[in-house]
Design a protein around this motif. Sequence first.
Motif, PDB file in Angstrom:
ATOM      1  N   MET A 240       0.800  -1.221   0.000  1.00 48.51           N
ATOM      2  CA  MET A 240       0.000   0.000   0.000  1.00 48.51           C
ATOM      3  C   MET A 240       0.837   1.277   0.000  1.00 48.51           C
ATOM      4  SD  MET A 240      -3.017   0.783   2.727  1.00 48.51           S
ATOM      5  CE  MET A 240      -4.028   2.252   2.667  1.00 48.51           C
ATOM      6  N   SER A 241       1.964   1.254   0.708  1.00 45.55           N
ATOM      7  CA  SER A 241       2.754   2.471   0.887  1.00 45.55           C
ATOM      8  C   SER A 241       4.037   2.416   0.074  1.00 45.55           C
ATOM      9  CB  SER A 241       3.096   2.659   2.371  1.00 45.55           C
ATOM     10  OG  SER A 241       3.847   1.553   2.849  1.00 45.55           O
ATOM     11  N   PRO A 242       4.511   3.562  -0.435  1.00 41.10           N
ATOM     12  CA  PRO A 242       5.784   3.574  -1.171  1.00 41.10           C
ATOM     13  C   PRO A 242       6.941   3.019  -0.342  1.00 41.10           C
ATOM     14  CG  PRO A 242       4.585   5.617  -1.532  1.00 41.10           C
ATOM     15  CD  PRO A 242       3.835   4.874  -0.464  1.00 41.10           C
ATOM     16  N   GLY A 243       6.906   3.270   0.979  1.00 43.46           N
ATOM     17  CA  GLY A 243       7.978   2.800   1.847  1.00 43.46           C
ATOM     18  C   GLY A 243       8.023   1.298   2.026  1.00 43.46           C
ATOM     19  N   HIS A 244       6.972   0.589   1.605  1.00 40.34           N
ATOM     20  CA  HIS A 244       6.960  -0.873   1.714  1.00 40.34           C
ATOM     21  C   HIS A 244       8.061  -1.498   0.870  1.00 40.34           C
ATOM     22  CE1 HIS A 244       5.364  -4.798   2.580  1.00 40.34           C
ATOM     23  NE2 HIS A 244       5.006  -5.045   1.332  1.00 40.34           N
ATOM     24  N   ALA A 245       8.555  -0.768  -0.109  1.00 42.57           N
ATOM     25  CA  ALA A 245       9.642  -1.285  -0.951  1.00 42.57           C
ATOM     26  C   ALA A 245      10.856  -1.659  -0.111  1.00 42.57           C
ATOM     27  CB  ALA A 245      10.022  -0.257  -2.012  1.00 42.57           C
ATOM     28  N   GLU A 246      11.185  -0.851   0.895  1.00 36.29           N
ATOM     29  CA  GLU A 246      12.360  -1.132   1.717  1.00 36.29           C
ATOM     30  C   GLU A 246      12.214  -2.457   2.465  1.00 36.29           C
ATOM     31  OE1 GLU A 246      15.288   0.327   1.698  1.00 36.29           O
ATOM     32  OE2 GLU A 246      14.472   1.571   0.089  1.00 36.29           O
ATOM     33  N   LYS A 247      11.017  -2.732   2.962  1.00 36.48           N
ATOM     34  CA  LYS A 247      10.790  -4.004   3.650  1.00 36.48           C
ATOM     35  C   LYS A 247      10.934  -5.161   2.673  1.00 36.48           C
ATOM     36  CE  LYS A 247       7.574  -6.467   6.662  1.00 36.48           C
ATOM     37  NZ  LYS A 247       6.271  -6.406   7.394  1.00 36.48           N
ATOM     38  N   ILE A 248      10.413  -4.995   1.476  1.00 37.06           N
ATOM     39  CA  ILE A 248      10.534  -6.047   0.461  1.00 37.06           C
ATOM     40  C   ILE A 248      12.001  -6.292   0.126  1.00 37.06           C
ATOM     41  CG2 ILE A 248      10.033  -6.651  -1.936  1.00 37.06           C
ATOM     42  CD1 ILE A 248       7.380  -5.134  -1.611  1.00 37.06           C
ATOM     43  N   PHE A 249      12.792  -5.208  -0.049  1.00 39.80           N
ATOM     44  CA  PHE A 249      14.216  -5.359  -0.332  1.00 39.80           C
ATOM     45  C   PHE A 249      14.922  -6.132   0.790  1.00 39.80           C
ATOM     46  CE2 PHE A 249      13.920  -1.109  -2.762  1.00 39.80           C
ATOM     47  CZ  PHE A 249      13.673  -1.752  -3.956  1.00 39.80           C
TER      48      PHE A 249
ATOM     49  N   SER B 294      20.137 -10.210  -4.950  1.00 40.94           N
ATOM     50  CA  SER B 294      19.080 -10.930  -5.664  1.00 40.94           C
ATOM     51  C   SER B 294      17.944  -9.998  -6.057  1.00 40.94           C
ATOM     52  CB  SER B 294      18.541 -12.055  -4.773  1.00 40.94           C
ATOM     53  OG  SER B 294      17.492 -12.751  -5.420  1.00 40.94           O
ATOM     54  N   LYS B 295      17.328 -10.293  -7.171  1.00 41.73           N
ATOM     55  CA  LYS B 295      16.123  -9.581  -7.570  1.00 41.73           C
ATOM     56  C   LYS B 295      15.151 -10.590  -8.152  1.00 41.73           C
ATOM     57  CE  LYS B 295      17.646  -8.201 -12.215  1.00 41.73           C
ATOM     58  NZ  LYS B 295      17.861  -7.028 -13.119  1.00 41.73           N
ATOM     59  N   PRO B 296      13.858 -10.278  -8.131  1.00 45.07           N
ATOM     60  CA  PRO B 296      12.876 -11.243  -8.628  1.00 45.07           C
ATOM     61  C   PRO B 296      12.970 -11.403 -10.138  1.00 45.07           C
ATOM     62  CG  PRO B 296      11.821  -9.147  -8.192  1.00 45.07           C
ATOM     63  CD  PRO B 296      13.231  -9.022  -7.679  1.00 45.07           C
ATOM     64  N   ALA B 297      12.506 -12.552 -10.608  1.00 43.03           N
ATOM     65  CA  ALA B 297      12.416 -12.747 -12.047  1.00 43.03           C
ATOM     66  C   ALA B 297      11.328 -11.861 -12.646  1.00 43.03           C
ATOM     67  CB  ALA B 297      12.130 -14.214 -12.359  1.00 43.03           C
ATOM     68  N   ALA B 298      10.310 -11.557 -11.827  1.00 48.03           N
ATOM     69  CA  ALA B 298       9.203 -10.717 -12.286  1.00 48.03           C
ATOM     70  C   ALA B 298       8.370 -10.311 -11.083  1.00 48.03           C
ATOM     71  CB  ALA B 298       8.338 -11.459 -13.303  1.00 48.03           C
ATOM     72  N   ILE B 299       7.494  -9.351 -11.307  1.00 48.10           N
ATOM     73  CA  ILE B 299       6.487  -8.954 -10.320  1.00 48.10           C
ATOM     74  C   ILE B 299       5.126  -9.248 -10.928  1.00 48.10           C
ATOM     75  CG2 ILE B 299       5.466  -7.039  -9.032  1.00 48.10           C
ATOM     76  CD1 ILE B 299       8.238  -5.702  -9.097  1.00 48.10           C
ATOM     77  N   PHE B 300       4.288  -9.945 -10.184  1.00 44.46           N
ATOM     78  CA  PHE B 300       2.940 -10.284 -10.641  1.00 44.46           C
ATOM     79  C   PHE B 300       1.916  -9.539  -9.810  1.00 44.46           C
ATOM     80  CE2 PHE B 300       5.632 -13.933 -11.652  1.00 44.46           C
ATOM     81  CZ  PHE B 300       5.396 -14.047 -13.016  1.00 44.46           C
ATOM     82  N   LEU B 301       0.893  -9.020 -10.468  1.00 44.87           N
ATOM     83  CA  LEU B 301      -0.149  -8.252  -9.785  1.00 44.87           C
ATOM     84  C   LEU B 301      -1.478  -8.981  -9.879  1.00 44.87           C
ATOM     85  CD1 LEU B 301       0.672  -4.651 -11.072  1.00 44.87           C
ATOM     86  CD2 LEU B 301       1.375  -5.689  -8.900  1.00 44.87           C
TER      87      LEU B 301
ATOM     88  N   ASN C 189       8.803   2.425  -6.693  1.00 46.98           N
ATOM     89  CA  ASN C 189      10.062   2.391  -5.939  1.00 46.98           C
ATOM     90  C   ASN C 189      10.815   1.088  -6.175  1.00 46.98           C
ATOM     91  OD1 ASN C 189       9.580   4.910  -4.947  1.00 46.98           O
ATOM     92  ND2 ASN C 189       9.111   4.267  -2.861  1.00 46.98           N
ATOM     93  N   LEU C 190      10.082  -0.019  -6.270  1.00 48.59           N
ATOM     94  CA  LEU C 190      10.720  -1.302  -6.557  1.00 48.59           C
ATOM     95  C   LEU C 190      11.386  -1.291  -7.930  1.00 48.59           C
ATOM     96  CD1 LEU C 190       7.899  -3.697  -5.288  1.00 48.59           C
ATOM     97  CD2 LEU C 190      10.125  -3.343  -4.198  1.00 48.59           C
ATOM     98  N   LEU C 191      10.690  -0.714  -8.902  1.00 55.22           N
ATOM     99  CA  LEU C 191      11.196  -0.741 -10.275  1.00 55.22           C
ATOM    100  C   LEU C 191      12.363   0.216 -10.484  1.00 55.22           C
ATOM    101  CD1 LEU C 191       7.837  -1.024 -12.246  1.00 55.22           C
ATOM    102  CD2 LEU C 191       9.468  -2.838 -11.699  1.00 55.22           C
ATOM    103  N   ARG C 192      12.537   1.178  -9.583  1.00 52.93           N
ATOM    104  CA  ARG C 192      13.719   2.034  -9.676  1.00 52.93           C
ATOM    105  C   ARG C 192      14.996   1.244  -9.405  1.00 52.93           C
ATOM    106  NH1 ARG C 192      10.157   5.800  -6.899  1.00 52.93           N
ATOM    107  NH2 ARG C 192       9.486   7.394  -8.396  1.00 52.93           N
ATOM    108  N   ARG C 193      14.894   0.176  -8.608  1.00 48.22           N
ATOM    109  CA  ARG C 193      16.053  -0.667  -8.318  1.00 48.22           C
ATOM    110  C   ARG C 193      16.049  -1.931  -9.169  1.00 48.22           C
ATOM    111  NH1 ARG C 193      17.666  -2.532  -2.248  1.00 48.22           N
ATOM    112  NH2 ARG C 193      17.589  -0.247  -2.018  1.00 48.22           N
ATOM    113  N   TRP C 194      14.880  -2.485  -9.405  1.00 49.31           N
ATOM    114  CA  TRP C 194      14.786  -3.756 -10.119  1.00 49.31           C
ATOM    115  C   TRP C 194      14.251  -3.520 -11.534  1.00 49.31           C
ATOM    116  CZ3 TRP C 194      11.627  -6.492  -5.710  1.00 49.31           C
ATOM    117  CH2 TRP C 194      12.510  -6.869  -4.684  1.00 49.31           C
ATOM    118  N   ASN C 195      15.051  -3.788 -12.517  1.00 48.55           N
ATOM    119  CA  ASN C 195      14.603  -3.702 -13.912  1.00 48.55           C
ATOM    120  C   ASN C 195      14.030  -5.062 -14.309  1.00 48.55           C
ATOM    121  OD1 ASN C 195      14.138  -2.906 -16.544  1.00 48.55           O
ATOM    122  ND2 ASN C 195      16.255  -3.275 -17.184  1.00 48.55           N
ATOM    123  N   VAL C 196      12.798  -5.311 -13.875  1.00 47.10           N
ATOM    124  CA  VAL C 196      12.154  -6.611 -14.119  1.00 47.10           C
ATOM    125  C   VAL C 196      10.769  -6.368 -14.717  1.00 47.10           C
ATOM    126  CG1 VAL C 196      13.398  -7.713 -12.223  1.00 47.10           C
ATOM    127  CG2 VAL C 196      11.134  -6.710 -11.792  1.00 47.10           C
TER     128      VAL C 196
END
Length: 320
Positions: A49-58, A69-76, A89-96
């Motif tokens: 829900m929050s932009p800051g959740h990206a840090e927890k995911i990382f 490591s980075k994911p092979a993909a993100i599924f919604l 925010n996730l996609l700024r670091r992960w080009n997936v």
Amino acid sequence: MEQTITPPNSRLTQKNFSAPNVIRLRDLIVNSYLISETNGTWCLVDAGMSPGHAEKIFQVAAQHFGAESKPAAIFLTHGHFDHVGSLKNLLRRWNVPVYAHRLEMPYLTGRASYPPADPTAGGGLMTRLSPLFPTTGIDVGNQVQTLPGDNSIPLMPSWKWIHTPGHTAGHVSFFRESDRTLIVGDAFVTVKNESAIAILFQKQKVNRPPSSFTTDWEQARQSVEKLADLRPTYAATGHGIPMHGNQLREQLNDLAANFSGIMPKDGRYVREPAVADANGIRFLPPPISDPLPKMMGIIAALTIGICVSRKIGKRKTRRS
């Protein structure tokens, strides 16, 4: 990381149960999941829900899969604001690549907004607050792609996707047949999402999709029936604590069998569904006149009037 399913007669409770290779991350009132294959390939499902959740995911991804490591993909499962909050925010670091159903594309490429929330459906504080939540789409650019038409999931051969519309037109769930694990987004949830108290205490119960943002209740019913027919062992939901075993199946079957009695009695999309296609919303039913804001305004005006009258009365008494 290998997590194991515990037999139904185990002392392991619903609250700390987890399926193999499925890691739950909670962000405020919503869940996202890291899923992996036995060969080490892993992906993210939904982005919180929050932009800051990206840090927890990382952090959790680094802990379980390695610092670089980075994911092979993100599924919604779908593109509502509470499922894509940290995506940019996730996609700024992960080009997936990001995968979603083709009917979600207008809301993930900035071309359309979702239908407005319906504060008249379902009752509860969260429903009343729903018009405050954003419905505008986001633009993920060329990183977003449509899920394959054969229901396979790229790079994750043990999973398949299932179209489960109703909450949104392009809502999908993910199913791993080997152990009957479901990731269902908001096709159904395991908390009464309309109630702030239920959300606070996270009382587990299989429940209908969040009422204020579900725009086609007949499709929602059919989707619940489709998921119940899969007889899942484990259900990881977008809202609420994941459930498993007989308790899950019994409650999900009950929801499917009695959906018409459990859905809201009235509401904008209860009376008539919104209609969407690959370009966005094609038809919106008219909003329902909601007496509550007017009643609250009248009560507020009367309260202010009474307070003012009392102050005037006290001043006259002092002067006399």
